[in-house]
Design a protein around this motif. Structure first.
Motif, mmCIF file in Angstrom:
data_model
loop_
_atom_site.group_PDB
_atom_site.id
_atom_site.type_symbol
_atom_site.label_atom_id
_atom_site.label_comp_id
_atom_site.label_asym_id
_atom_site.label_seq_id
_atom_site.Cartn_x
_atom_site.Cartn_y
_atom_site.Cartn_z
ATOM 1 N N PRO A 30 46.291 35.371 36.051
ATOM 2 C CA PRO A 30 45.242 35.982 36.869
ATOM 3 C C PRO A 30 45.313 37.506 36.742
ATOM 4 C CG PRO A 30 46.544 34.388 38.134
ATOM 5 C CD PRO A 30 47.237 34.576 36.832
ATOM 6 N N HIS A 31 44.179 38.158 36.592
ATOM 7 C CA HIS A 31 44.125 39.619 36.568
ATOM 8 C C HIS A 31 42.680 40.044 36.742
ATOM 9 C CE1 HIS A 31 42.941 38.815 32.389
ATOM 10 N NE2 HIS A 31 42.429 40.041 32.368
ATOM 11 N N GLY A 32 42.477 41.331 36.968
ATOM 12 C CA GLY A 32 41.114 41.841 37.111
ATOM 13 C C GLY A 32 40.974 43.196 36.461
ATOM 14 N N CYS A 33 41.499 44.225 37.146
ATOM 15 C CA CYS A 33 41.186 45.597 36.765
ATOM 16 C C CYS A 33 42.061 46.151 35.645
ATOM 17 C CB CYS A 33 41.316 46.498 37.979
ATOM 18 S SG CYS A 33 43.017 46.635 38.591
ATOM 19 N N THR A 34 43.284 45.690 35.503
ATOM 20 C CA THR A 34 44.334 46.274 34.652
ATOM 21 C C THR A 34 44.558 47.757 34.943
ATOM 22 O OG1 THR A 34 42.868 46.723 32.756
ATOM 23 C CG2 THR A 34 43.994 44.591 32.789
ATOM 24 N N GLN A 35 44.110 48.224 36.111
ATOM 25 C CA GLN A 35 44.294 49.622 36.528
ATOM 26 C C GLN A 35 45.302 49.744 37.667
ATOM 27 O OE1 GLN A 35 40.169 50.230 37.638
ATOM 28 N NE2 GLN A 35 39.775 51.475 35.810
ATOM 29 N N GLY A 36 45.834 48.623 38.129
ATOM 30 C CA GLY A 36 46.764 48.675 39.259
ATOM 31 C C GLY A 36 46.067 48.757 40.602
ATOM 32 N N THR A 37 44.762 48.520 40.644
ATOM 33 C CA THR A 37 44.033 48.732 41.900
ATOM 34 C C THR A 37 43.542 47.462 42.596
ATOM 35 O OG1 THR A 37 42.033 49.089 40.611
ATOM 36 C CG2 THR A 37 43.248 51.045 41.281
ATOM 37 N N CYS A 38 43.446 46.333 41.880
ATOM 38 C CA CYS A 38 42.850 45.151 42.526
ATOM 39 C C CYS A 38 43.899 44.200 43.113
ATOM 40 C CB CYS A 38 41.951 44.395 41.554
ATOM 41 S SG CYS A 38 42.830 43.441 40.295
ATOM 42 N N GLY A 39 45.098 44.214 42.582
ATOM 43 C CA GLY A 39 46.181 43.385 43.121
ATOM 44 C C GLY A 39 46.120 41.922 42.715
ATOM 45 N N SER A 40 45.167 41.557 41.856
ATOM 46 C CA SER A 40 45.013 40.130 41.537
ATOM 47 C C SER A 40 46.078 39.627 40.564
ATOM 48 C CB SER A 40 43.619 39.858 40.971
ATOM 49 O OG SER A 40 43.422 40.579 39.788
ATOM 50 N N CYS A 41 46.875 40.521 39.976
ATOM 51 C CA CYS A 41 47.851 40.104 38.960
ATOM 52 C C CYS A 41 49.267 40.024 39.518
ATOM 53 C CB CYS A 41 47.811 41.084 37.788
ATOM 54 S SG CYS A 41 48.348 42.739 38.249
ATOM 55 N N LYS A 42 49.420 39.956 40.845
ATOM 56 C CA LYS A 42 50.767 39.999 41.423
ATOM 57 C C LYS A 42 51.638 38.829 40.963
ATOM 58 C CE LYS A 42 49.700 42.776 45.443
ATOM 59 N NZ LYS A 42 49.388 42.816 46.867
ATOM 60 N N THR A 73 55.633 42.217 42.034
ATOM 61 C CA THR A 73 55.239 43.313 41.165
ATOM 62 C C THR A 73 53.825 43.071 40.638
ATOM 63 O OG1 THR A 73 56.044 44.739 39.375
ATOM 64 C CG2 THR A 73 56.103 42.344 38.980
ATOM 65 N N LEU A 74 53.248 44.084 39.991
ATOM 66 C CA LEU A 74 51.925 43.943 39.366
ATOM 67 C C LEU A 74 52.134 43.692 37.880
ATOM 68 C CD1 LEU A 74 49.925 46.914 40.992
ATOM 69 C CD2 LEU A 74 50.040 44.525 41.744
ATOM 70 N N ALA A 75 51.646 42.574 37.390
ATOM 71 C CA ALA A 75 51.859 42.229 35.976
ATOM 72 C C ALA A 75 51.218 43.242 35.040
ATOM 73 C CB ALA A 75 51.302 40.833 35.694
ATOM 74 N N CYS A 76 50.157 43.901 35.486
ATOM 75 C CA CYS A 76 49.476 44.857 34.603
ATOM 76 C C CYS A 76 50.186 46.197 34.538
ATOM 77 C CB CYS A 76 48.020 45.046 35.015
ATOM 78 S SG CYS A 76 47.769 45.988 36.540
ATOM 79 N N GLN A 77 51.132 46.440 35.448
ATOM 80 C CA GLN A 77 51.839 47.717 35.478
ATOM 81 C C GLN A 77 53.329 47.564 35.167
ATOM 82 O OE1 GLN A 77 50.024 50.650 36.152
ATOM 83 N NE2 GLN A 77 48.334 49.197 35.995
HETATM 84 S S1 FES Z 1 44.892 43.521 37.181
HETATM 85 FE FE1 FES Z 1 44.276 44.660 38.931
HETATM 86 S S2 FES Z 1 46.154 45.322 39.784
HETATM 87 FE FE2 FES Z 1 46.755 44.337 37.947
#
Ligand code: FES
Length: 349
Positions: free
Chosen positions: A35-47, A75-79
């Motif tokens: 699961p992910h959304g923004c890859t910017q660290g802002t949506c939280g969907s990749c926890k 943690t955030l998978a995108c970060q």
């Molecule tokens: S994909 Fe949005 S915070 Fe990681």
């Protein structure tokens, strides 16, 4: 660069992740869907929950990943990057929703179209050397030459065109990617580095509910891809596209959508202007939606545009009794919109 082994507990999927690579990047390149959304660290969907091992949380902001969550091993998978071998588990359920996913890849291409299409808005078409399969509504990242900065832009072309990607770029005054590149030095023939596809937003399989697409500014880009794909494949029984701008100078691709409206009885195009009286709909795009529908019960919605518009649209749809689970929002925020909202990337657009 050292690598670490990362294991997903429930799926049993194992991947190798470099110490400078995000966990999300490693899994998406293996075509293991997280699961992910923004890859910017802002949506939280990749926890993810780290069950064993250590990560570097990278640039995860405290408003997305709280100190308490860090204490709990989230943690955030995108970060996050690995500091040891890991055992992890996504917080959101990873279920098979029937959507075919495509692996994340690095590609190169060259600019074949560069044109002004609206106020401070350019269309950039990149011809890739290899195909990049994607789903309608997804986005890719373009590298800003000489900066190490990557910027996210939705594909506006339908997924049937895998070699030729169309992006809509809105200018941010002083922005690294826009005033520093797309609106300054970029020219037809230039080489471009592309990374994609990313994101979960979009329409990629048949749905029973009529859909309302609400776009502000270049939020039209993923909607264009979705409309072209949905009409070609007959995915949606009734499709309404709303595009909001301040004046006519903000609207674009109207001729295309008017032609589709005339050709397809179940497609309806509604451009709206908030600061100009004209022979079309006048007012905030969300107010026009509110007036047009007595109820939105049993319908779905897709929202992409400035954060204030997306928030207002969510309230309007709730008022019109649309089920929250059928309201989908593009999670990454365009750098120009973030700058206007004073968001976390405001100084780096
Ligand atoms: S994909 Fe949005 S915070 Fe990681």
């Amino acid at each position: 660069m050292t690598g670490h082994t990362v294991r997903l507990q429930t799926l049993g999927k194992v991947t190798s992740c470099r110490s400078d690579q995000s966990l999300l990047d490693a899994y998406l390149r293996e075509n293991v869907w997280l699961p992910h959304g923004c890859t910017q660290g802002t949506c939280g969907s990749c926890k993810l929950k780290v069950l064993d091992g250590e990560v570097d949380h990278g640039d995860a902001p405290a408003f997305t990943l709280t100190p308490e969550e860090r204490e709990q091993g989230i943690t955030l998978a995108c970060q996050a990057t690995p500091r040891s071998d890991l055992l992890v588990e996504p917080l959101a359920e990873v279920s098979d929703d029937g959507v075919v996913r495509h692996p994340l890849r690095d590609l190169t291409g060259s600019v074949v179209v560069l044109e002004d299409i609206a106020r401070d808005t350019r269309r950039v078409v990149v011809e890739l050397t290899e195909a990049m399969p994607f789903n309608a509504g997804q986005y890719a990242e373009l590298r800003v030459p000489g900066t190490g900065v990557w910027r996210q832009y939705s594909m506006a072309n339908p997924p049937s065109e895998t070699h030729r990607l169309e992006f809509h770029v809105r200018r941010t005054p002083g922005g690294v990617a826009t005033d520093g590149w797309v609106f300054a030095s970029l020219a037809v023939g230039d080489a471009v580095d592309v990374r994609g596809p990313l994101g979960v937003f979009g329409i990629s399989r048949p749905q029973e509910e009529p859909a309302i697409l609400i776009a502000g500014g270049t939020g039209l880009a993923p909607m264009k891809s979705m409309v072209l794909h949905a009409l070609a494949e007959g995915l949606v029984p009734e499709l309404y596209l709303y595009h909001g701008g301040r004046t006519e100078a903000d609207l674009y691709d109207g001729d295309l959508f008017r032609a589709l409206d005339a050709e397809h009885p179940h497609f309806h195009y509604r451009p709206c202007l908030s600061e100009q009286q004209w022979d079309g709909a006048s007012g905030m795009v969300t107010d026009v939606v509110l007036e047009d529908f007595a109820t939105c019960k049993g319908m779905s919605a897709y929202l992409c545009g400035p954060p204030a518009m997306v928030e207002a649209a969510g309230k309007v749809l709730k008022r019109r009794r649309m089920a929250p689970r059928l309201v989908f929002k593009e999670e990454f925020t365009d750098a120009a919109d973030l700058a206007a909202a004073g968001g976390p990337l405001a100084t780096a657009s």
